[in-house]
Design a protein around this motif. Structure first.
Motif, PDB file in Angstrom:
ATOM      1  N   SER A 177      13.029  12.599   3.154  1.00  0.00           N
ATOM      2  CA  SER A 177      12.263  13.800   3.511  1.00  0.00           C
ATOM      3  C   SER A 177      10.772  13.586   3.247  1.00  0.00           C
ATOM      4  CB  SER A 177      12.758  14.987   2.691  1.00  0.00           C
ATOM      5  OG  SER A 177      12.432  14.794   1.317  1.00  0.00           O
ATOM      6  N   LYS A 178       9.953  14.420   3.864  1.00  0.00           N
ATOM      7  CA  LYS A 178       8.504  14.322   3.646  1.00  0.00           C
ATOM      8  C   LYS A 178       8.172  14.531   2.172  1.00  0.00           C
ATOM      9  CE  LYS A 178       3.988  16.168   5.000  1.00  0.00           C
ATOM     10  NZ  LYS A 178       3.371  15.421   3.954  1.00  0.00           N
ATOM     11  N   GLY A 179       8.846  15.461   1.509  1.00  0.00           N
ATOM     12  CA  GLY A 179       8.605  15.698   0.080  1.00  0.00           C
ATOM     13  C   GLY A 179       8.884  14.464  -0.761  1.00  0.00           C
ATOM     14  N   THR A 221       0.846  -1.193   0.000  1.00  0.00           N
ATOM     15  CA  THR A 221       0.000   0.000   0.000  1.00  0.00           C
ATOM     16  C   THR A 221       0.884   1.247   0.000  1.00  0.00           C
ATOM     17  OG1 THR A 221      -0.100   0.241   2.397  1.00  0.00           O
ATOM     18  CG2 THR A 221      -1.753  -1.221   1.371  1.00  0.00           C
ATOM     19  N   PRO A 222       0.308   2.404  -0.343  1.00  0.00           N
ATOM     20  CA  PRO A 222       1.080   3.648  -0.253  1.00  0.00           C
ATOM     21  C   PRO A 222       1.673   3.884   1.136  1.00  0.00           C
ATOM     22  CG  PRO A 222      -0.868   4.014  -1.579  1.00  0.00           C
ATOM     23  CD  PRO A 222      -0.997   2.624  -0.988  1.00  0.00           C
ATOM     24  N   LEU A 223       0.913   3.593   2.197  1.00  0.00           N
ATOM     25  CA  LEU A 223       1.450   3.790   3.549  1.00  0.00           C
ATOM     26  C   LEU A 223       2.623   2.857   3.835  1.00  0.00           C
ATOM     27  CD1 LEU A 223      -1.686   4.414   5.814  1.00  0.00           C
ATOM     28  CD2 LEU A 223       0.160   6.015   5.259  1.00  0.00           C
ATOM     29  N   GLN A 224       2.571   1.632   3.334  1.00  0.00           N
ATOM     30  CA  GLN A 224       3.692   0.712   3.519  1.00  0.00           C
ATOM     31  C   GLN A 224       4.934   1.230   2.797  1.00  0.00           C
ATOM     32  OE1 GLN A 224       1.505  -2.749   2.107  1.00  0.00           O
ATOM     33  NE2 GLN A 224       1.703  -3.720   4.114  1.00  0.00           N
ATOM     34  N   ILE A 225       4.746   1.733   1.577  1.00  0.00           N
ATOM     35  CA  ILE A 225       5.859   2.312   0.825  1.00  0.00           C
ATOM     36  C   ILE A 225       6.403   3.528   1.575  1.00  0.00           C
ATOM     37  CG2 ILE A 225       6.415   3.626  -1.276  1.00  0.00           C
ATOM     38  CD1 ILE A 225       6.389   0.633  -1.792  1.00  0.00           C
ATOM     39  N   GLY A 226       5.500   4.405   1.999  1.00  0.00           N
ATOM     40  CA  GLY A 226       5.920   5.605   2.716  1.00  0.00           C
ATOM     41  C   GLY A 226       6.682   5.274   3.995  1.00  0.00           C
ATOM     42  N   SER A 227       6.194   4.301   4.740  1.00  0.00           N
ATOM     43  CA  SER A 227       6.862   3.902   5.990  1.00  0.00           C
ATOM     44  C   SER A 227       8.259   3.364   5.730  1.00  0.00           C
ATOM     45  CB  SER A 227       6.034   2.844   6.717  1.00  0.00           C
ATOM     46  OG  SER A 227       4.810   3.380   7.122  1.00  0.00           O
ATOM     47  N   PHE A 228       8.397   2.579   4.663  1.00  0.00           N
ATOM     48  CA  PHE A 228       9.699   2.014   4.318  1.00  0.00           C
ATOM     49  C   PHE A 228      10.728   3.127   4.105  1.00  0.00           C
ATOM     50  CE2 PHE A 228      12.857   0.723   1.186  1.00  0.00           C
ATOM     51  CZ  PHE A 228      13.326  -0.465   1.709  1.00  0.00           C
ATOM     52  N   TYR A 229      10.361   4.130   3.300  1.00  0.00           N
ATOM     53  CA  TYR A 229      11.319   5.192   2.984  1.00  0.00           C
ATOM     54  C   TYR A 229      11.459   6.196   4.124  1.00  0.00           C
ATOM     55  CZ  TYR A 229      11.564   3.155  -1.617  1.00  0.00           C
ATOM     56  OH  TYR A 229      11.770   2.279  -2.643  1.00  0.00           O
ATOM     57  N   LEU A 285       6.856   9.420  -3.488  1.00  0.00           N
ATOM     58  CA  LEU A 285       6.896   7.960  -3.559  1.00  0.00           C
ATOM     59  C   LEU A 285       5.516   7.342  -3.347  1.00  0.00           C
ATOM     60  CD1 LEU A 285      10.227   7.586  -1.630  1.00  0.00           C
ATOM     61  CD2 LEU A 285       9.824   6.755  -3.960  1.00  0.00           C
ATOM     62  N   MET A 286       4.753   7.903  -2.415  1.00  0.00           N
ATOM     63  CA  MET A 286       3.431   7.350  -2.103  1.00  0.00           C
ATOM     64  C   MET A 286       2.407   7.619  -3.197  1.00  0.00           C
ATOM     65  SD  MET A 286       3.223   8.055   2.012  1.00  0.00           S
ATOM     66  CE  MET A 286       1.479   7.658   2.096  1.00  0.00           C
ATOM     67  N   ALA A 287       2.691   8.508  -4.117  1.00  0.00           N
ATOM     68  CA  ALA A 287       1.759   8.814  -5.207  1.00  0.00           C
ATOM     69  C   ALA A 287       1.844   7.803  -6.348  1.00  0.00           C
ATOM     70  CB  ALA A 287       2.032  10.222  -5.736  1.00  0.00           C
ATOM     71  N   SER A 288       2.845   6.921  -6.300  1.00  0.00           N
ATOM     72  CA  SER A 288       3.022   5.922  -7.355  1.00  0.00           C
ATOM     73  C   SER A 288       2.612   4.544  -6.862  1.00  0.00           C
ATOM     74  CB  SER A 288       4.488   5.881  -7.808  1.00  0.00           C
ATOM     75  OG  SER A 288       4.823   7.078  -8.463  1.00  0.00           O
ATOM     76  N   CYS A 289       2.489   3.632  -7.812  1.00  0.00           N
ATOM     77  CA  CYS A 289       2.193   2.224  -7.526  1.00  0.00           C
ATOM     78  C   CYS A 289       3.471   1.437  -7.796  1.00  0.00           C
ATOM     79  CB  CYS A 289       1.080   1.759  -8.462  1.00  0.00           C
ATOM     80  SG  CYS A 289       0.698  -0.005  -8.365  1.00  0.00           S
ATOM     81  N   TYR A 290       3.757   0.472  -6.959  1.00  0.00           N
ATOM     82  CA  TYR A 290       4.979  -0.321  -7.108  1.00  0.00           C
ATOM     83  C   TYR A 290       4.614  -1.781  -7.342  1.00  0.00           C
ATOM     84  CZ  TYR A 290       6.932   3.934  -5.447  1.00  0.00           C
ATOM     85  OH  TYR A 290       7.259   5.254  -5.342  1.00  0.00           O
ATOM     86  N   VAL A 291       4.943  -2.252  -8.529  1.00  0.00           N
ATOM     87  CA  VAL A 291       4.755  -3.662  -8.846  1.00  0.00           C
ATOM     88  C   VAL A 291       6.058  -4.333  -8.426  1.00  0.00           C
ATOM     89  CG1 VAL A 291       4.299  -5.331 -10.669  1.00  0.00           C
ATOM     90  CG2 VAL A 291       3.234  -3.070 -10.760  1.00  0.00           C
ATOM     91  N   ILE A 340      13.475  18.261  -5.751  1.00  0.00           N
ATOM     92  CA  ILE A 340      13.491  18.452  -4.292  1.00  0.00           C
ATOM     93  C   ILE A 340      14.906  18.342  -3.713  1.00  0.00           C
ATOM     94  CG2 ILE A 340      11.088  17.733  -3.992  1.00  0.00           C
ATOM     95  CD1 ILE A 340      12.175  15.008  -2.995  1.00  0.00           C
ATOM     96  N   ASN A 341      15.912  18.293  -4.586  1.00  0.00           N
ATOM     97  CA  ASN A 341      17.312  18.207  -4.146  1.00  0.00           C
ATOM     98  C   ASN A 341      17.551  17.046  -3.183  1.00  0.00           C
ATOM     99  OD1 ASN A 341      18.183  20.512  -5.629  1.00  0.00           O
ATOM    100  ND2 ASN A 341      17.228  21.804  -4.068  1.00  0.00           N
ATOM    101  N   LEU A 342      17.061  15.860  -3.554  1.00  0.00           N
ATOM    102  CA  LEU A 342      17.243  14.677  -2.717  1.00  0.00           C
ATOM    103  C   LEU A 342      18.716  14.285  -2.683  1.00  0.00           C
ATOM    104  CD1 LEU A 342      15.507  12.600  -1.101  1.00  0.00           C
ATOM    105  CD2 LEU A 342      15.683  11.118  -3.110  1.00  0.00           C
ATOM    106  N   LYS A 343      19.207  13.962  -1.489  1.00  0.00           N
ATOM    107  CA  LYS A 343      20.615  13.588  -1.308  1.00  0.00           C
ATOM    108  C   LYS A 343      20.945  12.324  -2.109  1.00  0.00           C
ATOM    109  CE  LYS A 343      20.282  13.713   3.325  1.00  0.00           C
ATOM    110  NZ  LYS A 343      20.713  13.488   4.705  1.00  0.00           N
ATOM    111  N   GLN A 344      22.185  12.232  -2.554  1.00  0.00           N
ATOM    112  CA  GLN A 344      22.640  11.086  -3.330  1.00  0.00           C
ATOM    113  C   GLN A 344      22.472   9.770  -2.559  1.00  0.00           C
ATOM    114  OE1 GLN A 344      23.461  10.869  -6.618  1.00  0.00           O
ATOM    115  NE2 GLN A 344      23.359   8.682  -6.171  1.00  0.00           N
TER     116      GLN A 344
END
Length: 188
Positions: free
Chosen positions: A61-63, A47-55, A68-74, A117-121
């Motif tokens: 960052s929240k952004g 689920t999106p919450l499971q993906i969000g929790s993982f990251y 990440l939570m707006a996408s679907c992961y197969v 969002i300037n995500l760190k490497q």
């Protein structure tokens, strides 16, 4: 005595409902498995919450988590059960819904999202590590797994997985079609 019978009857009813629910869940999970002499596939739905929790647990960052939570992961686990090479080449995998192509969100797409969002490497590397390799040869009896992001889908879709075979991709194409795949949603 009648109260005890009623109480035990209620407990048995609850247990039966629970067992039926477990059986239904097992049947639902089973439809995302495929196996033959050459290949084993398993799709895992998150689920999106499971993906969000993982990251979030990896200090994204929240952004980034929101993106990440707006996408679907197969998420696919693959095992080459044959005595030949099997090639994972996700560019040869087709995602469709009602005859329309669902475009994979490849690494280039995500690089653009991360640049915004300037995500760190370090976080980019962590994310890339969770993805299915774009191209990978699987030796006999070797396994691989990873996620393939697509835009969130509200309806079931089909995934056609095409695997070239042979050490130099000279063998016959192995094709598996998985129908009625879903983007698992959070319970409301």
């Amino acid at each position: 005595m009648n109260n005890n019978k009623q109480y035990y009857g209620q407990i048995i009813s609850v247990i039966l409902i629970w067992l039926l629910a477990l059986n239904a869940n097992a049947a639902e999970e089973k439809k995302y498995d495929y196996q033959d002499d050459a290949l084993y596939l398993r799709f895992i739905q998150l689920t999106p919450l499971q993906i969000g929790s993982f990251y979030e647990g990896r200090e994204f960052s929240k952004g980034a988590v929101d993106k990440l939570m707006a996408s679907c992961y197969v998420t696919v686990i693959i095992k080459n059960r044959s005595n030949d090479f099997l090639w994972v080449d996700i560019a040869k995998w087709n995602f469709t819904r009602q005859g329309k192509v669902i475009k994979q969100q490849d690494r280039q797409y995500w690089d653009q999202q991360w640049d915004e969002i300037n995500l760190k490497q370090a976080h980019r590397s962590t994310f890339n590590w969770t993805l299915m390799p774009a191209v990978r040869d699987l030796y006999p009896q070797e396994s691989v797994g990873g996620r393939i992001p697509i835009p969130m889908q509200s309806e079931p879709f089909t995934v056609e997985l095409n695997f070239p075979t042979g050490e130099n991709k000279q063998g016959k194409m192995k094709t598996v079609v998985m129908d009625n795949v879903i983007c698992k949603q959070d319970e409301k």
